[in-house]
Each structure stands twice: as structure tokens, then as C-alpha cells.
Design a protein around this motif. Structure first.
Motif, PDB file in Angstrom:
ATOM      1  N   SER A  45       0.857  -1.204   0.000  1.00 44.02           N
ATOM      2  CA  SER A  45       0.000   0.000   0.000  1.00 44.02           C
ATOM      3  C   SER A  45       0.888   1.246   0.000  1.00 44.02           C
ATOM      4  O   SER A  45       0.611   2.216  -0.667  1.00 44.02           O
ATOM      5  N   SER A  46       2.015   1.165   0.765  1.00 39.26           N
ATOM      6  CA  SER A  46       2.809   2.409   0.815  1.00 39.26           C
ATOM      7  C   SER A  46       3.385   2.698  -0.570  1.00 39.26           C
ATOM      8  O   SER A  46       3.402   3.830  -1.008  1.00 39.26           O
ATOM      9  N   SER A  49       0.830   4.120  -2.350  1.00 39.66           N
ATOM     10  CA  SER A  49       0.588   5.541  -2.028  1.00 39.66           C
ATOM     11  C   SER A  49       1.615   6.379  -2.805  1.00 39.66           C
ATOM     12  O   SER A  49       1.333   7.461  -3.263  1.00 39.66           O
ATOM     13  N   SER A  57      -4.525   4.090   6.425  1.00 41.35           N
ATOM     14  CA  SER A  57      -3.565   3.280   7.171  1.00 41.35           C
ATOM     15  C   SER A  57      -4.313   2.172   7.898  1.00 41.35           C
ATOM     16  O   SER A  57      -5.409   2.396   8.435  1.00 41.35           O
ATOM     17  N   ASP A  58      -3.754   1.012   7.877  1.00 40.25           N
ATOM     18  CA  ASP A  58      -4.410  -0.099   8.590  1.00 40.25           C
ATOM     19  C   ASP A  58      -3.846  -0.238   9.995  1.00 40.25           C
ATOM     20  O   ASP A  58      -3.989  -1.261  10.625  1.00 40.25           O
ATOM     21  N   LEU A  59      -3.164   0.823  10.417  1.00 40.25           N
ATOM     22  CA  LEU A  59      -2.536   0.723  11.731  1.00 40.25           C
ATOM     23  C   LEU A  59      -3.364   1.458  12.770  1.00 40.25           C
ATOM     24  O   LEU A  59      -3.844   2.578  12.517  1.00 40.25           O
ATOM     25  N   ASN A  70       3.706   4.054   6.092  1.00 43.52           N
ATOM     26  CA  ASN A  70       2.649   3.283   6.749  1.00 43.52           C
ATOM     27  C   ASN A  70       3.252   2.014   7.375  1.00 43.52           C
ATOM     28  O   ASN A  70       2.582   1.023   7.591  1.00 43.52           O
ATOM     29  N   GLY A  72       4.816  -0.083   5.977  1.00 42.33           N
ATOM     30  CA  GLY A  72       4.321  -1.184   5.134  1.00 42.33           C
ATOM     31  C   GLY A  72       5.430  -2.011   4.505  1.00 42.33           C
ATOM     32  O   GLY A  72       5.199  -3.086   3.995  1.00 42.33           O
TER      33      GLY A  72
END
Ligand SMILES: C[C@H](O)[C@H](O)[C@H]1CNC2=NC(N)=NC(=O)C2=N1
Length: 477
Positions: A45-46, A49, A57-59, A70, A72
Motif C-alpha cells: 500500500s505504501s 501511495s 492506514s491499517d494501523l 505506513n 508497510g
């Protein structure tokens, strides 16, 4: 739930990128692998991005003190800093977020309960293994986040990462994993487990069973017996890996040489009791030995000692000692294995000895590995039992003039004249097999047997039976 949201995210993303569903249709994979697959793709994902793709963000908030990107990719994870953010307030990492990053940590595996990630490898040798462990500690301490570290079989290293305060995985675990992977170790052999590479075509990662923290039963057993033994018979059996001669609890020092008499018998048993080997295994946990190996030695030797003493196994059960484990040369190295005649003599003595279960074990039966030992004897090293005893009688015992060679460790009740077996006259004795002469007195455990079965000190002092003279020697009970 998680799976559905990822799949929804994926289908929206796929629609946007033109990567149509038809071109990627997961084979019927179990849910975890579907998530892994989607998650792994999400790991970029990063980089997405960076390509103008924005993914939330999944964090969770406040996962680490310093978050880069992220977190990632491996490099972003390495650039993050836990900064002491590791405790009960540290947020758990959602499984998807873990799976999305595992492809960046190919040497690590997720436990079945998904609470731990582990990495294992075989180092070139013990020194490299311990050096690596030290390098890990240099990284972990400033992060305020610490792995569980296991060294087994002297060079097998396993590192477990989990956040104990919250009972699961948090971003600090992944950050530390990425930093550990950056340690340049001199020579690492292949990881113990096959590499779990991320397989683009089908399954991302398989959740692998978490390895237990106790290497194996022997180790637990070794520790257990070592602890019981130390508690029961002495504070410590070993100092710097060598058998200690320090006074144990309650053991008497009868011959005033500052060494407890019974200690030797203990060490003889622990080292497998074989005069020809006369070696003591090194202390559990000594770096040169793996805990497992030592555990095996301790378990075997100490279990044998207990069984031997309490008669739980057949007589003559000898301690299994790990043959290829390092052993410490004992300056009391004894010579020669007992001869067949010696063992026959012992068997003879044994057959008579066994008649009275209250008699303490003879040191001879301890000295000679695998010698038959009287069943149901009291713990030979217990301070409360008569010491192991051995009788060295001169030929003129018949006249009754010769004092026993060894002072009595504890006076036994004098047997009545009638119950004392008379030694047959010399003439009759010539024809007989060696017999047990006289009622054994408990004697110093200091006596050691040489290959002729004579106590070494008697031999050295020129007293006691002449070498090779079987009649004068009896493994007394
Ligand atoms: C006070 C201290 O920072 C905490 O106890 C840290 C120490 N290191 C830690 N390390 C790991 N792996 N889990 C924890 O919960 C943890 N807590």
C-alpha cells in the motif's frame, strides 16, 4: 468480517486499477490464505501511495513512537521506533495488518494462535549463535521491546516476538523483527524451518504451529531432576561445570579431608558411575552444551540415580549420558572397565546382598557402571542412610585379627556370633568361587575401585587385597 472488508477494498481497488476480478480469482483457499493474499498485496500500500494510490492506514493509533510511512515495507518498519511504546496501552495489530506486512519479513512465521511471530536458524557454532543473540539485545533494549530468545543444541537459535502486556502482536513486534533481520551475522546456516516465501501465484503465507518454548521434555525433565537433586542432596552439584566438593546438606565429612564423603558417590552416579569414564557432565545451561543435551544427561543420570536408589527400575539401570556431548575430564579419572570376573563377583555379592533390603548399597555397585544393585535400598547419598560401603578384607580375615580397612561411617548393630557366616577354612575356600566375606560395615564412600576392584587408596597404601586376588574383595552391602 475482516476478510469481507479486505475483499471489498480489493474489489474497489481492482475496479479502479482495471485489474478485473476475472483475471484474479483465488482458488478455493481457506479464509486465512485469502486474507493473506489480499493482505500481502496490501503490503505494497505504501508503494501504491507513492504511485498516487491512497489507502487508509491499517494501523491503530499510537502503535509506535515514530511511524515512518505506513510501516508497510521492511525499510519503513526498520525506520520506525517503538521508543518504549510497549505495554498494556499498546494497541493490538489487526490480523490483516500483520498479514499485510509478513511478506516483508520472509524469515518470520506466524504462530497458529496468530499471537507470535518466530524466526529460527542454525548458527555456524555456539559462539556465532550467542553473538547473534547479543546483537539482538543491543537492538531490543533501546526499543524497550524484547523478544523471547531460545538457544538449543548449542547453536539452534529461535526468536519469538509477541507483546506480552497485551497477549498478542503489535507493531513494535514487526518493527523489531525487521530490525533483527538487518543484523549482519557472520555465518548463519539455513533457517531451521523452510523459508516461507510469499507465493505470488497462490497462497501467501501459511500459519505455522508455534514452537513450544521448552525445547523438549528431556530439557524440562533434566531441569526438574537437577532441581530436585540439588534440593535433596546438595546446594549445587557443579561449580564452573565441574563437580563441586563443597559440603552438601547434612553430608558428613568423616575422613576430615574437607570433602563430604557422599559427594563422590553422587558425582559417580551423575557421570554414569563408570570408573573408566569418571567424567562429570557439565552443568545444565553451560554454553558449550545445549540445554537439550544436558537435559538428556541430567534426566538420564539423575533419573537413574533416583530409580537406582529407590529401586524403581531393574537393578543395574545405568544412566544414559549423551555420548557426543562435551564432557569434563575429571582428575579422578578411573582406570579400566570392570572385568567380567568383577561383574560376576558383584553379581554373586548382589545375590547375597539382596536378601536384606535394609542394607545400604555398596560403593562397588556404584563404582561399576551397569553393575547389578540391590533393589529397594535407601537413597545411598541421603545423609540419613548408611554411606555406601565396600569391604576390602585381607586373607587373614579368618583369624579375625585384621581390622576392617575403613573406619565405620556409622556403627551398624554388631551381628551376633551365630548369625555371622563363618568364613570356610582356607583349604575349603580354594575350591570355591569368590564369596562375600563377613557382614559389611558401612564404610567411607571415599573408597574408589580400580579395574581390579580394589579400593584405590587401599592399593596405594599397600594395604588391602593384592591386585588380582578376588577372594579378598567383596562388594559389601
Ligand atoms: C516496562 C517495559 O517497557 C514493559 O514491561 C515492556 C518491556 N518489554 C516488553 N517486551 C515484550 N515483548 N512485551 C512486552 O509487553 C514488554 N513490555
Amino acid at each position: 468480517m475482516l476478510c469481507r472488508s479486505f475483499l471489498r477494498l480489493w474489489s474497489q481497488t481492482a475496479a479502479f486499477t482495471g485489474f478485473s476480478q476475472s483475471s484474479w480469482r483465488p482458488r478455493q483457499l481457506p479464509p486465512i490464505q485469502q486474507i493473506a493474499r489480499v493482505g500481502a498485496l496490501g503490503a505494497r500500500s505504501s508503494s501504491w501511495s507513492r504511485r498516487g494510490m491512497s489507502t487508509a492506514s491499517d494501523l491503530p493509533e499510537n502503535s509506535v513512537a515514530v511511524l515512518v510511512g505506513n510501516a508497510g515495507t521492511a525499510s519503513e518498519l526498520r525506520a520506525c521506533s517503538t521508543g518504549g511504546c510497549c505495554g498494556k496501552d499498546t494497541p493490538l495489530l489487526p490480523l490483516g495488518a500483520v498479514l499485510a506486512r509478513l511478506p516483508e519479513l520472509p524469515l518470520w512465521r506466524l504462530s497458529e494462535d496468530q499471537k507470535v511471530i518466530s524466526r529460527s536458524f542454525v548458527a555456524k557454532n555456539c559462539q556465532v549463535a550467542i553473538q547473534f543473540i547479543n546483537d539482538v539485545s543491543v537492538i531490543a533494549e533501546p526499543e524497550g521491546h524484547h523478544p523471547d530468545l531460545h538457544l538449543t543444541s548449542w547453536r539452534n537459535v529461535q526468536i519469538d516476538l509477541t507483546t506480552h502486556a497485551i497477549g498478542g502482536l503489535s507493531l513494535p513486534d514487526l518493527v523489531l523483527a525487521a530490525k533483527i533481520d538487518a543484523i549482519k551475522s557472520k555465518v548463519l546456516k539455513l533457517p531451521l524451518l523452510p523459508q516461507a516465501g510469499f507465493d505470488e501465484k497462490s497462497v501467501a503465507l501459511k500459519a505455522l504451529p508455534r514452537t513450544s518454548s521448552v525445547a523438549n521434555l528431556d530439557e524440562a525433565r533434566g531441569e526438574h531432576f537437577a532441581k530436585r537433586f540439588a534440593e535433596r542432596f546438595s546446594e549445587r552439584l557443579f561449580e564452573d561445570g565441574r563437580p563441586t566438593t563443597r559440603r552438601g546438606q547434612g553430608s558428613d565429612d568423616e575422613d576430615g579431608d574437607g570433602k563430604p564423603l557422599q559427594r563422590d558417590a553422587e558425582v559417580m552416579i551423575l557421570s554414569g558411575g563408570s570408573p573408566s569414564r569418571g567424567r562429570a557432565s557439565s552443568r545444565p545451561g553451560t554454553p558449550g552444551l545445549s540445554n537439550t543435551a544436558v537435559g538428556k544427561m541430567c534426566a538420564g543420570a539423575i533419573a537413574a540415580a533416583f530409580d537406582h536408589a529407590f529401586g524403581e527400575t531393574s537393578p543395574g539401570h545405568s544412566a544414559e549420558v549423551d555420548e557426543d556431548a562435551d564432557e569434563i575430564e575429571d582428575d579422578d579419572e578411573m582406570e579400566g572397565q570392570p572385568s567380567a570376573a568383577e561383574l560376576a563377583l558383584l553379581a554373586e555379592a548382589e545375590s547375597q546382598e539382596g536378601q536384606d533390603p535394609n542394607l545400604s548399597m555398596s560403593l562397588m555397585s556404584i563404582c561399576v557402571a551397569r553393575s547389578p544393585s540391590p533393589k529397594k535400598v535407601r537413597a545411598p547419598m541421603s545423609p540419613h542412610a548408611e554411606s555406601p560401603s565396600i569391604i576390602a578384607l585381607t586373607d587373614d580375615e579368618g583369624e579375625g585379627k585384621e581390622e576392617p580397612l575403613w573406619t565405620s561411617h556409622k556403627p551398624l548393630p554388631k551381628p551376633s556370633r551365630s548369625s555371622r557366616p563363618r568364613t570356610p577354612p582356607r583349604s575349603a575356600r580354594k575350591a570355591q568361587k569368590p564369596v562375600l566375606l563377613g557382614i559389611p560395615e558401612p564404610l567411607s564412600a571415599r573408597a574408589r575401585c580400580d579395574s581390579n576392584g580394589a579400593p584405590l587408596s587401599a592399593r596405594l597404601s599397600g594395604r588391602g587385597p593384592r591386585p588380582g586376588n578376588r577372594r579378598g574383595m567383596a562388594g559389601g552391602a
